[in-house]
Scaffold this motif. Structure first.
Motif, PDB file in Angstrom:
ATOM      1  N   PRO A  30       3.380   9.775   7.022  1.00  0.00           N
ATOM      2  CA  PRO A  30       4.669  10.366   6.652  1.00  0.00           C
ATOM      3  C   PRO A  30       5.054  10.156   5.188  1.00  0.00           C
ATOM      4  O   PRO A  30       6.034  10.736   4.717  1.00  0.00           O
ATOM      5  CB  PRO A  30       5.657   9.643   7.576  1.00  0.00           C
ATOM      6  N   VAL A  31       4.285   9.339   4.477  1.00  0.00           N
ATOM      7  CA  VAL A  31       4.604   8.995   3.094  1.00  0.00           C
ATOM      8  C   VAL A  31       3.923   9.936   2.104  1.00  0.00           C
ATOM      9  O   VAL A  31       4.502  10.336   1.099  1.00  0.00           O
ATOM     10  CB  VAL A  31       4.181   7.532   2.794  1.00  0.00           C
ATOM     11  N   VAL A  32       2.681  10.305   2.391  1.00  0.00           N
ATOM     12  CA  VAL A  32       1.893  11.125   1.464  1.00  0.00           C
ATOM     13  C   VAL A  32       2.494  12.531   1.373  1.00  0.00           C
ATOM     14  O   VAL A  32       2.617  13.229   2.376  1.00  0.00           O
ATOM     15  CB  VAL A  32       0.422  11.200   1.912  1.00  0.00           C
ATOM     16  N   LYS A  33       2.857  12.915   0.163  1.00  0.00           N
ATOM     17  CA  LYS A  33       3.453  14.229  -0.072  1.00  0.00           C
ATOM     18  C   LYS A  33       2.456  15.222  -0.667  1.00  0.00           C
ATOM     19  O   LYS A  33       2.701  16.428  -0.691  1.00  0.00           O
ATOM     20  CB  LYS A  33       4.656  14.106  -1.009  1.00  0.00           C
ATOM     21  N   THR A  34       1.334  14.709  -1.162  1.00  0.00           N
ATOM     22  CA  THR A  34       0.271  15.571  -1.668  1.00  0.00           C
ATOM     23  C   THR A  34      -0.739  15.763  -0.539  1.00  0.00           C
ATOM     24  O   THR A  34      -0.374  15.743   0.626  1.00  0.00           O
ATOM     25  CB  THR A  34      -0.374  14.933  -2.907  1.00  0.00           C
ATOM     26  N   GLU A  35      -2.014  15.917  -0.856  1.00  0.00           N
ATOM     27  CA  GLU A  35      -3.019  16.082   0.194  1.00  0.00           C
ATOM     28  C   GLU A  35      -3.547  14.734   0.664  1.00  0.00           C
ATOM     29  O   GLU A  35      -3.954  13.908  -0.148  1.00  0.00           O
ATOM     30  CB  GLU A  35      -4.183  16.946  -0.303  1.00  0.00           C
ATOM     31  N   PHE A  36      -3.531  14.548   1.951  1.00  0.00           N
ATOM     32  CA  PHE A  36      -4.028  13.324   2.563  1.00  0.00           C
ATOM     33  C   PHE A  36      -5.443  13.595   3.059  1.00  0.00           C
ATOM     34  O   PHE A  36      -5.677  14.500   3.857  1.00  0.00           O
ATOM     35  CB  PHE A  36      -3.121  12.925   3.723  1.00  0.00           C
ATOM     36  N   ASN A  37      -6.401  12.786   2.581  1.00  0.00           N
ATOM     37  CA  ASN A  37      -7.812  12.944   2.945  1.00  0.00           C
ATOM     38  C   ASN A  37      -8.290  11.656   3.614  1.00  0.00           C
ATOM     39  O   ASN A  37      -8.201  10.578   3.019  1.00  0.00           O
ATOM     40  CB  ASN A  37      -8.640  13.218   1.684  1.00  0.00           C
ATOM     41  N   ILE A  38      -8.784  11.763   4.832  1.00  0.00           N
ATOM     42  CA  ILE A  38      -9.312  10.600   5.546  1.00  0.00           C
ATOM     43  C   ILE A  38     -10.821  10.743   5.638  1.00  0.00           C
ATOM     44  O   ILE A  38     -11.341  11.725   6.171  1.00  0.00           O
ATOM     45  CB  ILE A  38      -8.709  10.485   6.965  1.00  0.00           C
ATOM     46  N   GLU A  39     -11.536   9.745   5.101  1.00  0.00           N
ATOM     47  CA  GLU A  39     -12.996   9.730   5.134  1.00  0.00           C
ATOM     48  C   GLU A  39     -13.488   8.774   6.213  1.00  0.00           C
ATOM     49  O   GLU A  39     -12.827   7.783   6.520  1.00  0.00           O
ATOM     50  CB  GLU A  39     -13.555   9.242   3.793  1.00  0.00           C
ATOM     51  N   GLY A  40     -14.669   9.055   6.732  1.00  0.00           N
ATOM     52  CA  GLY A  40     -15.278   8.100   7.644  1.00  0.00           C
ATOM     53  C   GLY A  40     -16.350   8.698   8.526  1.00  0.00           C
ATOM     54  O   GLY A  40     -16.531   9.919   8.598  1.00  0.00           O
ATOM     55  N   ASN A  41     -17.070   7.799   9.191  1.00  0.00           N
ATOM     56  CA  ASN A  41     -18.084   8.184  10.158  1.00  0.00           C
ATOM     57  C   ASN A  41     -17.385   8.599  11.454  1.00  0.00           C
ATOM     58  O   ASN A  41     -16.576   7.835  11.991  1.00  0.00           O
ATOM     59  CB  ASN A  41     -19.018   6.999  10.410  1.00  0.00           C
ATOM     60  N   PRO A  42     -17.671   9.789  11.957  1.00  0.00           N
ATOM     61  CA  PRO A  42     -16.936  10.291  13.112  1.00  0.00           C
ATOM     62  C   PRO A  42     -17.333   9.657  14.449  1.00  0.00           C
ATOM     63  O   PRO A  42     -17.787  10.336  15.390  1.00  0.00           O
ATOM     64  CB  PRO A  42     -17.230  11.790  13.092  1.00  0.00           C
ATOM     65  N   ILE A  43     -17.150   8.336  14.541  1.00  0.00           N
ATOM     66  CA  ILE A  43     -17.243   7.678  15.836  1.00  0.00           C
ATOM     67  C   ILE A  43     -15.969   7.985  16.609  1.00  0.00           C
ATOM     68  O   ILE A  43     -14.993   8.492  16.035  1.00  0.00           O
ATOM     69  CB  ILE A  43     -17.447   6.156  15.656  1.00  0.00           C
ATOM     70  N   LEU A  57       0.817  -1.214   0.000  1.00  0.00           N
ATOM     71  CA  LEU A  57       0.000   0.000   0.000  1.00  0.00           C
ATOM     72  C   LEU A  57       0.852   1.265   0.000  1.00  0.00           C
ATOM     73  O   LEU A  57       0.528   2.244  -0.683  1.00  0.00           O
ATOM     74  CB  LEU A  57      -0.922  -0.015   1.223  1.00  0.00           C
ATOM     75  N   VAL A  58       1.940   1.238   0.744  1.00  0.00           N
ATOM     76  CA  VAL A  58       2.817   2.405   0.820  1.00  0.00           C
ATOM     77  C   VAL A  58       3.473   2.677  -0.533  1.00  0.00           C
ATOM     78  O   VAL A  58       3.487   3.810  -1.016  1.00  0.00           O
ATOM     79  CB  VAL A  58       3.883   2.221   1.919  1.00  0.00           C
ATOM     80  N   GLN A  59       3.993   1.640  -1.164  1.00  0.00           N
ATOM     81  CA  GLN A  59       4.622   1.832  -2.466  1.00  0.00           C
ATOM     82  C   GLN A  59       3.605   2.253  -3.513  1.00  0.00           C
ATOM     83  O   GLN A  59       3.883   3.093  -4.372  1.00  0.00           O
ATOM     84  CB  GLN A  59       5.322   0.544  -2.913  1.00  0.00           C
ATOM     85  N   PHE A  60       2.420   1.675  -3.437  1.00  0.00           N
ATOM     86  CA  PHE A  60       1.357   2.042  -4.369  1.00  0.00           C
ATOM     87  C   PHE A  60       1.037   3.527  -4.242  1.00  0.00           C
ATOM     88  O   PHE A  60       0.828   4.221  -5.252  1.00  0.00           O
ATOM     89  CB  PHE A  60       0.108   1.207  -4.095  1.00  0.00           C
ATOM     90  N   THR A  61       0.986   4.002  -3.011  1.00  0.00           N
ATOM     91  CA  THR A  61       0.713   5.422  -2.768  1.00  0.00           C
ATOM     92  C   THR A  61       1.786   6.304  -3.378  1.00  0.00           C
ATOM     93  O   THR A  61       1.486   7.324  -4.020  1.00  0.00           O
ATOM     94  CB  THR A  61       0.614   5.671  -1.254  1.00  0.00           C
ATOM     95  N   LYS A  62       3.026   5.915  -3.199  1.00  0.00           N
ATOM     96  CA  LYS A  62       4.134   6.681  -3.787  1.00  0.00           C
ATOM     97  C   LYS A  62       4.016   6.719  -5.308  1.00  0.00           C
ATOM     98  O   LYS A  62       4.236   7.756  -5.943  1.00  0.00           O
ATOM     99  CB  LYS A  62       5.472   6.064  -3.383  1.00  0.00           C
ATOM    100  N   ASP A  63       3.651   5.597  -5.905  1.00  0.00           N
ATOM    101  CA  ASP A  63       3.516   5.529  -7.358  1.00  0.00           C
ATOM    102  C   ASP A  63       2.375   6.413  -7.850  1.00  0.00           C
ATOM    103  O   ASP A  63       2.513   7.126  -8.852  1.00  0.00           O
ATOM    104  CB  ASP A  63       3.279   4.084  -7.799  1.00  0.00           C
ATOM    105  N   ILE A  64       1.244   6.367  -7.148  1.00  0.00           N
ATOM    106  CA  ILE A  64       0.095   7.194  -7.531  1.00  0.00           C
ATOM    107  C   ILE A  64       0.480   8.668  -7.547  1.00  0.00           C
ATOM    108  O   ILE A  64       0.155   9.407  -8.483  1.00  0.00           O
ATOM    109  CB  ILE A  64      -1.082   6.945  -6.566  1.00  0.00           C
TER     110      ILE A  64
END
Length: 238
Positions: free
Chosen positions: A61-74, A25-32
């Motif tokens: 620490p890997v994401v260099k663009t914008e990191f967006n976290i989605e979810g229900n705020p429990i 997942l980390v490498q995939f993120t870097k590639d994207i």
């Protein structure tokens, strides 16, 4: 240009199906990101059936663009977001057993709850967006929650567009104009694809960001990840 945020949930689903760490997942993120995407979206759910809570912390620490976290705020989700401190959190009212997000917030009924949660995120300098149906009233009242942005739920548009009904975009155009009037930033997501994204972009003013996962990953099986991302970026220009 409207920014493309790639939702990587499906990559995590593929990894989890086999166990281990393939695909990584980390490498995939870097590639994207290297292929030009301007953001990474994750949507951890309580059962961690795709994105795990630890994934979010590993990606921070890997994401260099914008990191967006989605979810229900429990409570567990709120704690995770406050630990990770992404650029943006998108609040989605999905049930624990939901296969995927299937509705937006009732911004009238849940106004006080949303105000409380949003204020906590804003105190921590996290931009907050809330998932809403294409409903003018829901958009107008979203401004009363303190949210910085809304994300329009686009499944209805995608479904109608696939049937040849391009008029389905009209309510989204109206909602976008209302968001601008209410000084809300505008995102969109759910079932957007290479087939319908350009028409949506052309008819929805002020569109800042689209979050695309399932379609993009599926299309990548045919065209390759880099080519698919570049096709989206080209369609989102202007």
């Amino acid at each position: 240009m409207t920014h493309l945020s790639v939702n990587i949930n499906k990559i995590a689903t593929l990894r989890n199906a086999r166990g281990g760490n393939v695909p990584d997942l980390v490498q995939f993120t870097k590639d994207i990101e290297s292929f030009g995407a301007q953001g990474i979206t994750v949507h951890p759910r309580p059962d961690e059936r795709h994105i795990r809570y630890q994934d979010v912390l590993d990606l921070k620490p890997v994401v260099k663009t914008e990191f967006n976290i989605e979810g229900n705020p429990i409570a567990k989700f709120i704690d995770l977001v406050l630990r990770a401190k992404p650029a943006q959190v998108t609040l989605v009212p999905d049930a624990v057993d939901a296969i995927t997000s299937n509705s937006g917030w009732d911004t009238v009924k849940h106004k006080d709850f949303l105000k409380e949660v949003i204020s906590e995120f804003k105190r921590n300098d996290i931009r907050t967006s809330i998932f809403v149906d294409p409903n003018l009233s829901m958009v107008e009242h979203a401004a009363n929650t303190g949210a910085d942005r809304i994300e329009l739920y686009t499944e209805a548009y995608a479904e109608e567009f696939s049937k040849g009904n391009k008029d389905a975009v009209k309510i989204y155009t109206d909602c976008a104009k209302k968001a601008i009037e209410m000084d809300l930033g505008l995102n969109a997501g759910h079932d957007l694809s290479l087939q319908n994204i350009q028409y949506f972009k052309q008819h929805v003013p002020g569109l800042l960001e689209v979050s695309i996962g399932h379609a993009l990953i599926t299309e990548s099986l045919y065209f390759g990840l880099e080519t698919t991302i570049k096709r989206y970026l080209n369609l989102l220009k202007g």
